[in-house]
Design a protein around this motif. Structure first.
Motif, mmCIF file in Angstrom:
data_model
loop_
_atom_site.group_PDB
_atom_site.id
_atom_site.type_symbol
_atom_site.label_atom_id
_atom_site.label_comp_id
_atom_site.label_asym_id
_atom_site.label_seq_id
_atom_site.Cartn_x
_atom_site.Cartn_y
_atom_site.Cartn_z
ATOM 1 N N ALA A 31 0.824 -1.208 0.000
ATOM 2 C CA ALA A 31 0.000 0.000 0.000
ATOM 3 C C ALA A 31 0.859 1.259 0.000
ATOM 4 C CB ALA A 31 -0.929 -0.008 1.212
ATOM 5 N N LEU A 32 2.042 1.210 0.647
ATOM 6 C CA LEU A 32 2.923 2.393 0.703
ATOM 7 C C LEU A 32 3.929 2.414 -0.444
ATOM 8 C CD1 LEU A 32 3.670 2.618 4.546
ATOM 9 C CD2 LEU A 32 2.017 3.936 3.216
ATOM 10 N N GLY A 33 3.939 1.353 -1.250
ATOM 11 C CA GLY A 33 4.876 1.309 -2.380
ATOM 12 C C GLY A 33 6.313 1.112 -1.950
ATOM 13 N N LEU A 34 6.546 0.383 -0.831
ATOM 14 C CA LEU A 34 7.894 0.154 -0.295
ATOM 15 C C LEU A 34 8.285 -1.305 -0.473
ATOM 16 C CD1 LEU A 34 7.630 2.114 3.079
ATOM 17 C CD2 LEU A 34 8.837 2.836 1.002
ATOM 18 N N PRO A 35 9.576 -1.559 -0.611
ATOM 19 C CA PRO A 35 10.034 -2.955 -0.616
ATOM 20 C C PRO A 35 9.696 -3.597 0.728
ATOM 21 C CG PRO A 35 11.751 -1.486 -1.410
ATOM 22 C CD PRO A 35 10.690 -0.613 -0.839
ATOM 23 N N ARG A 36 9.434 -4.896 0.689
ATOM 24 C CA ARG A 36 9.040 -5.571 1.929
ATOM 25 C C ARG A 36 10.101 -5.493 3.014
ATOM 26 N NH1 ARG A 36 7.076 -11.915 2.537
ATOM 27 N NH2 ARG A 36 7.123 -11.942 4.836
#
Length: 441
Positions: A31-36
């Motif tokens: 949802a935040l567009g960040l790598p896990r």
């Protein structure tokens, strides 16, 4: 290399994403567009600072998912199933009905099952977290629609609706005037309309339906005239107290005792309703009318039916109120006055003061002048216990063969009315006595 501290804004954003996705790191990172890995590092940092409890969030999500999946109500014709997962304790059918919100007026529970399990989750900061155990109950019930009851209820409602359609609109006729502080109680007991008595057999005046109606009408008119010097805020018209002699077309009392009757039950019932309506119409020209239905031992069912008929007639009429509750004792409050109206065939009269204080404690506390008025014994009598007067009211009915044979004769045939002051209690009474050997027109 030392880890770069995260700003408050980043931590808040991380916590908000975790909360929105129930502790699911993969969905929150997406949802935040960040790598896990990046988001996982932020999540663990927020958890170490006590800003979020990942285990608790995940447990709540599991609970919500289970409840959503299990909360269901499905119908198929006149059958239905209901299931629910709840933390509320379910140990009985009563608990099940409450938790599953089953409408028992429409459904009955044929069978049900209930399972229990527990879930555990950490509560509090990670370093000092406690384990919270939550019991969950999964219930399922199989229901059957109350077809016969619903059909009967619908039929009764339809009959009442149809009956009201054909009734004329009755407008208020009671005069509007400043309050006087007085109430009239018109209590004509034990008329026994429909009783048959032959003077040749009893040695006393004859009695039948026409005579009963005539003496009742004469009593109402005479009592209203003899109290005519007063202006009343309200007239309490007590209806019942063995107003009808029998309670069914088999010419028996409510308990099944056979009686000597003058006519068919249905005919007597109709004449009684018309007679009662004449009394109401006469009273409502003077003040608003409170009709109190008092069941007797001869006419317990018929009096309720009569009250329901009168409720249909006066539906929407603001100056006539019909008190037709199925209770055996009725209560009236007027200023400092408290009245209990009942037939008097049940219980001990000496217990009536305590009964009144128990059943209507608030009314008993607000009032000062308290009386219980009964019928049944066809005589006039007043007794007082602890400041509460218990009155036995006289009867207008004639002596039938059974009373004559058992020597229950000689009582004066009469009716009474009582004038009540809201502040001073009983201030006047009026009497009507049936003329010997004839009937007043």
């Amino acid at each position: 290399m030392a880890q770069k501290p995260l700003s408050d804004a980043v931590l808040k954003q991380t916590v908000a994403a975790l909360t929105a996705h129930g502790g699911n790191v993969v969905q929150a990172a997406k949802a935040l567009g960040l790598p896990r890995p990046t988001f996982e590092a932020r999540a663990h940092r927020a958890a170490s600072l006590g800003l979020v409890d990942l285990a608790a969030l995940r447990a709540q999500t599991v609970h919500r998912s289970a409840a959503t999946a299990a909360d269901a109500f499905a119908t198929s014709g006149n059958e239905a199933t209901v299931s629910r997962v709840t933390p509320e304790r379910v140990k009985s059918l009563k608990d099940l009905i409450r938790v599953c919100e089953i409408d028992t007026s429409e459904w009955e529970v044929e069978r049900y099952v209930c399972n229990k399990w527990e879930t555990a989750a950490k509560v509090g900061p990670q370093d000092t977290a406690d384990i919270k155990v939550t019991p969950l109950y999964q219930v399922k019930a199989w229901l059957k629609r109350k077809v016969d009851l619903l059909a009967a209820r619908a039929e009764v409602d339809a009959l009442l609706t149809e009956a009201r359609k054909g009734l004329p609109t009755i407008k208020a006729v009671a005069p509007k005037a400043p309050k006087s502080g007085y109430m009239l109680e018109l209590n004509i007991a034990d008329l026994h309309n429909g009783k048959l008595a032959w003077s040749g057999e009893t040695g006393h005046d004859s009695y039948d339906t026409k005579i009963a109606e005539a003496v009742h009408d004469a009593a109402v008119e005479t009592l209203l005239q003899r109290t005519g010097a007063y202006r009343f805020d309200e007239i309490v018209l007590a209806v019942g107290n063995d107003l009808l002699h029998v309670d069914s077309r088999s010419n028996q009392t409510t308990a099944g005792t056979p009686q000597d009757t003058d006519s068919r039950y249905y005919k007597v019932f109709l004449s009684t309703r018309r007679m009662t309506q004449r009394a109401i119409e006469r009273c409502r020209k003077l003040a608003r009318v409170r009709v109190v239905m008092v069941p007797g031992n001869h006419d317990r069912n018929s009096v309720w039916h009569l009250g329901d008929s009168l409720s249909c007639v006066y539906d929407g009429c603001k100056d006539v109120v019909i008190d037709n509750a199925p209770t055996q004792r009725k209560y009236v409050e007027f200023g400092k006055v408290m009245l209990m109206l009942c037939h008097g065939d049940k219980g001990k009269r000496a217990d009536y003061p305590l009964l009144m204080a128990t059943e209507q404690a608030a009314m008993f506390g607000r009032t000062r002048f308290r009386e219980a008025h009964t019928g049944h014994f066809h005589q006039t009598q007043v007794q007082e216990w602890h400041g509460v007067r218990v009155r036995i009211l006289p009867s207008l009915a004639g002596v039938d063969a059974w009373h004559a044979e058992n020597t229950y004769t000689g009582n004066i045939r009469a009716a009474e009315a009582f004038i009540w002051s809201a502040s001073e209690g009983l201030v006047g009474t009026a009497y009507y006595t049936v003329p010997a050997g004839k009937v007043a027109a």
